[in-house]
Design an enzyme around this catalytic site. Structure first.
Site, PDB file in Angstrom:
ATOM      1  CE  LYS A  52     -34.159 -52.151  -0.369  1.00  0.00           C
ATOM      2  NZ  LYS A  52     -35.375 -52.972  -0.509  1.00  0.00           N
ATOM      3  NE  ARG A  79     -36.556 -59.967   4.888  1.00  0.00           N
ATOM      4  CZ  ARG A  79     -36.632 -58.781   4.271  1.00  0.00           C
ATOM      5  NH1 ARG A  79     -35.608 -58.317   3.581  1.00  0.00           N
ATOM      6  NH2 ARG A  79     -37.720 -58.041   4.370  1.00  0.00           N
ATOM      7  NE  ARG A 116     -36.946 -57.124   8.399  1.00  0.00           N
ATOM      8  CZ  ARG A 116     -36.663 -56.334   7.359  1.00  0.00           C
ATOM      9  NH1 ARG A 116     -35.533 -56.518   6.686  1.00  0.00           N
ATOM     10  NH2 ARG A 116     -37.496 -55.383   7.009  1.00  0.00           N
ATOM     11  NE  ARG A 165     -41.563 -54.127   5.106  1.00  0.00           N
ATOM     12  CZ  ARG A 165     -40.915 -55.296   5.147  1.00  0.00           C
ATOM     13  NH1 ARG A 165     -41.526 -56.374   5.638  1.00  0.00           N
ATOM     14  NH2 ARG A 165     -39.694 -55.384   4.723  1.00  0.00           N
TER      15      ARG A 165
HETATM   16  P1  ADP Z   1     -34.356 -56.348   0.753  1.00  0.00           P
HETATM   17  O1  ADP Z   1     -33.081 -55.980   1.487  1.00  0.00           O
HETATM   18  O2  ADP Z   1     -34.473 -55.681  -0.579  1.00  0.00           O
HETATM   19  O3  ADP Z   1     -35.597 -56.143   1.594  1.00  0.00           O
HETATM   20  P2  ADP Z   1     -33.360 -59.106   0.989  1.00  0.00           P
HETATM   21  O4  ADP Z   1     -32.007 -59.026   0.397  1.00  0.00           O
HETATM   22  O5  ADP Z   1     -33.444 -59.214   2.470  1.00  0.00           O
HETATM   23  O6  ADP Z   1     -34.308 -57.898   0.437  1.00  0.00           O
HETATM   24  O7  ADP Z   1     -34.126 -60.334   0.302  1.00  0.00           O
HETATM   25  C1  ADP Z   1     -35.482 -60.649   0.642  1.00  0.00           C
HETATM   26  C2  ADP Z   1     -35.657 -62.167   0.637  1.00  0.00           C
HETATM   27  O8  ADP Z   1     -35.559 -62.649  -0.711  1.00  0.00           O
HETATM   28  C3  ADP Z   1     -34.574 -62.908   1.432  1.00  0.00           C
HETATM   29  O9  ADP Z   1     -35.170 -64.009   2.068  1.00  0.00           O
HETATM   30  C4  ADP Z   1     -33.571 -63.343   0.370  1.00  0.00           C
HETATM   31  O10 ADP Z   1     -32.883 -64.542   0.738  1.00  0.00           O
HETATM   32  C5  ADP Z   1     -34.466 -63.570  -0.848  1.00  0.00           C
HETATM   33  N1  ADP Z   1     -33.808 -63.241  -2.118  1.00  0.00           N
HETATM   34  C6  ADP Z   1     -32.908 -62.253  -2.352  1.00  0.00           C
HETATM   35  N2  ADP Z   1     -32.534 -62.232  -3.657  1.00  0.00           N
HETATM   36  C7  ADP Z   1     -33.240 -63.232  -4.259  1.00  0.00           C
HETATM   37  C8  ADP Z   1     -33.294 -63.741  -5.613  1.00  0.00           C
HETATM   38  N3  ADP Z   1     -32.569 -63.188  -6.576  1.00  0.00           N
HETATM   39  N4  ADP Z   1     -34.115 -64.782  -5.849  1.00  0.00           N
HETATM   40  C9  ADP Z   1     -34.864 -65.325  -4.852  1.00  0.00           C
HETATM   41  N5  ADP Z   1     -34.845 -64.907  -3.566  1.00  0.00           N
HETATM   42  C10 ADP Z   1     -34.049 -63.876  -3.267  1.00  0.00           C
HETATM   43  P1  AMP Z   2     -35.887 -52.398   5.521  1.00  0.00           P
HETATM   44  O1  AMP Z   2     -34.926 -53.108   6.427  1.00  0.00           O
HETATM   45  O2  AMP Z   2     -35.196 -51.553   4.493  1.00  0.00           O
HETATM   46  O3  AMP Z   2     -36.921 -53.323   4.933  1.00  0.00           O
HETATM   47  O4  AMP Z   2     -36.685 -51.363   6.444  1.00  0.00           O
HETATM   48  C1  AMP Z   2     -37.504 -51.799   7.514  1.00  0.00           C
HETATM   49  C2  AMP Z   2     -38.326 -50.632   8.048  1.00  0.00           C
HETATM   50  O5  AMP Z   2     -37.457 -49.609   8.576  1.00  0.00           O
HETATM   51  C3  AMP Z   2     -39.193 -49.897   7.014  1.00  0.00           C
HETATM   52  O6  AMP Z   2     -40.430 -50.545   6.781  1.00  0.00           O
HETATM   53  C4  AMP Z   2     -39.355 -48.524   7.688  1.00  0.00           C
HETATM   54  O7  AMP Z   2     -40.296 -48.571   8.756  1.00  0.00           O
HETATM   55  C5  AMP Z   2     -37.968 -48.311   8.314  1.00  0.00           C
HETATM   56  N1  AMP Z   2     -37.061 -47.636   7.359  1.00  0.00           N
HETATM   57  C6  AMP Z   2     -35.947 -48.143   6.785  1.00  0.00           C
HETATM   58  N2  AMP Z   2     -35.367 -47.244   5.968  1.00  0.00           N
HETATM   59  C7  AMP Z   2     -36.135 -46.123   6.025  1.00  0.00           C
HETATM   60  C8  AMP Z   2     -36.092 -44.847   5.386  1.00  0.00           C
HETATM   61  N3  AMP Z   2     -35.127 -44.535   4.507  1.00  0.00           N
HETATM   62  N4  AMP Z   2     -37.055 -43.953   5.697  1.00  0.00           N
HETATM   63  C9  AMP Z   2     -38.031 -44.227   6.585  1.00  0.00           C
HETATM   64  N5  AMP Z   2     -38.147 -45.427   7.193  1.00  0.00           N
HETATM   65  C10 AMP Z   2     -37.217 -46.368   6.920  1.00  0.00           C
END
Ligand code: ADP
Ligand code: AMP
Length: 217
Positions: free
Chosen positions: A13, A127, A160, A171
């Site tokens: 995302k 990541r 992270r 999660r």
């Molecule tokens: P989210 O915001 O949904 O938690 P991220 O955008 O941070 O996910 O992506 C999670 C991990 O996967 C990151 O290390 C990113 O570089 C990697 N990633 C994102 N899109 C892809 C893809 N299409 N194929 C492989 N790895 C990806």
């Molecule tokens: P993310 O960066 O989206 O992976 O979120 C990291 C962490 O932030 C999650 O595991 C939750 O603990 C908290 N968080 C993010 N978005 C929300 C949401 N919409 N509602 C509740 N907790 C959230």
């Protein structure tokens, strides 16, 4: 365009939101990023969020809904926005509807990046994020040119605290229980489109953009 980018943790995302921000010139609103900034700054909000984030639980709805209401009321959201990581349960989705009603806005599209659970732990554990500009990398799938150094700004990358296998399992179970039901919720409203997130990053972007171009027409 008022967009909602959905998907399990690690689906891509944030990676895609950055590209859509550039393309459509609307801000990304990531509740996860907002909570991480608050934890780093040591604010009251950060204190409320920290333990939940570390264990992989959701931050309480009243806290989360409050920050989204405040953020969506700001001027830069008037021309549209991309919600990333909110809503994460049906209560938050209902609250979002109310907030948008108050602002006289409607969701344009809900885009779900689908990635099977089996791939998500590897995505999260690998990541890496830039300390300075927040750019996201992956040690294997999207590696920086120089190990541990951001391509954009030259700062070091970090992992992270919640990107470990144990927290990621929590999660993912929170996702299954609380967030996955939103697919049904938005399918019923008729705004829902699913994209295959196992494709290379640029291909996912292309498919998301194609959906959005067809909405704009
Ligand atoms: P989210 O915001 O949904 O938690 P991220 O955008 O941070 O996910 O992506 C999670 C991990 O996967 C990151 O290390 C990113 O570089 C990697 N990633 C994102 N899109 C892809 C893809 N299409 N194929 C492989 N790895 C990806
Ligand atoms: P993310 O960066 O989206 O992976 O979120 C990291 C962490 O932030 C999650 O595991 C939750 O603990 C908290 N968080 C993010 N978005 C929300 C949401 N919409 N509602 C509740 N907790 C959230």
């Amino acid at each position: 365009m008022q967009l909602l980018l959905m998907g399990p943790p690690g689906a891509g995302k944030g990676t895609q939101a950055v590209k859509l921000v550039e393309k459509f010139k609307i801000p990304q609103i990531s509740t996860g990023d907002m909570f991480r900034a608050a934890v780093k700054a040591g604010t009251e909000l950060g204190k409320k969020a920290k333990a939940c984030m570390e264990s992989g639980k959701l931050v309480p709805d009243e806290v989360t809904i409050g920050i989204v209401r405040e953020r969506l009321s700001q001027d830069d959201c008037k021309g549209g926005f991309i919600l990333d990581g909110f809503p994460r349960n049906v209560e938050q989705a209902k609250a979002l509807e109310k907030i948008l009603d108050e602002l006289n806005l409607k969701l344009t599209k809900v885009l779900n990046i689908h990635v099977p659970a089996a791939d998500l732990i590897e995505r999260a554990v690998g990541r890496r994020v830039c300390k300075n500009c927040g750019a996201t990398y992956h040690v294997k799938f999207n590696a920086p040119k120089v190990e541990n150094v951001c391509d954009n700004c030259g700062e070091n990358l970090y992992q992270r605290a919640d990107d470990n296998e144990e927290t990621m399992k929590n999660r993912l179970s929170v996702y299954e229980e609380s967030t996955r039901p939103l697919i049904d919720y938005y399918e019923k409203i008729g705004l829902y489109t699913e994209i295959d997130g196992r494709q290379p990053i640029d291909k996912v972007t292309e498919e998301l953009e194609n959906v959005l171009y067809s909405v704009k027409e």
